[in-house]
Design an enzyme around this catalytic site. Sequence first.
Site, mmCIF file in Angstrom:
data_model
loop_
_atom_site.group_PDB
_atom_site.id
_atom_site.type_symbol
_atom_site.label_atom_id
_atom_site.label_comp_id
_atom_site.label_asym_id
_atom_site.label_seq_id
_atom_site.Cartn_x
_atom_site.Cartn_y
_atom_site.Cartn_z
ATOM 1 N N LEU A 165 103.630 82.507 47.433
ATOM 2 C CA LEU A 165 102.890 81.336 47.893
ATOM 3 C C LEU A 165 102.262 80.595 46.709
ATOM 4 C CD1 LEU A 165 101.147 82.955 50.982
ATOM 5 C CD2 LEU A 165 103.160 81.490 50.971
ATOM 6 N N ASN A 213 101.254 91.339 42.078
ATOM 7 C CA ASN A 213 100.152 91.070 41.153
ATOM 8 C C ASN A 213 98.811 90.785 41.836
ATOM 9 O OD1 ASN A 213 100.740 88.542 42.221
ATOM 10 N ND2 ASN A 213 100.529 87.488 40.266
ATOM 11 N N GLU A 214 98.752 90.918 43.146
ATOM 12 C CA GLU A 214 97.566 90.489 43.887
ATOM 13 C C GLU A 214 96.274 91.137 43.394
ATOM 14 O OE1 GLU A 214 100.939 89.149 46.317
ATOM 15 O OE2 GLU A 214 100.528 90.939 45.148
#
Length: 183
Positions: free
Chosen positions: A9, A77-78
């Site tokens: 996103l 990678n959040e």
Amino acid sequence: RPGAFSAGLNLKVLPTLPPDELRRTLTAFGKTMLRVFTFPMPTIAAVSGHAIAGGAMLAFACDLRYLADGPFRLHLNETAIGLPLPTWALMLGQSAVPKRWHTEAMLLARAYSPAEALERDIVDVVVPPDQLLERALAAAAPLTALDRAAYATSKARHRAMAVQWAEARLESELVGPAPGAQR
């Protein structure tokens, strides 16, 4: 496209959305990933390059993962950028990443090269970029011989508990960090 499968996103656009639209977008994204995960036919991700965040989730939602070799990264990678992973994303990660690597991949936000992803059994095959589509299509050919109804029913049963668990939390986790989370 070559060099980029998906970066997920757009984190520059999401904060500009009105709260209701942001909620709808994030809910739709989670539901879409779960739909891919439960799709009643075999799915193969032909990962043509970087698969970051939502791109990695899309690859994890597929039954098989073919990854182009190159200077690419497969990366949830959040947590590195301050976003708690929703339950549905953790469930997808748990389905694709062997248990031994769960903490490293999902909590420690480790980025993997194609060779590292293959070494950890996160992807099924790493191939030269110019062979990716051909090899993924060749892998799909024998899957067409599977009985469709038996496959769909078995897949639904195999994934039902995890999907129900994730769906039950999908919308409630959109309000912010998980209860008890420290910043």
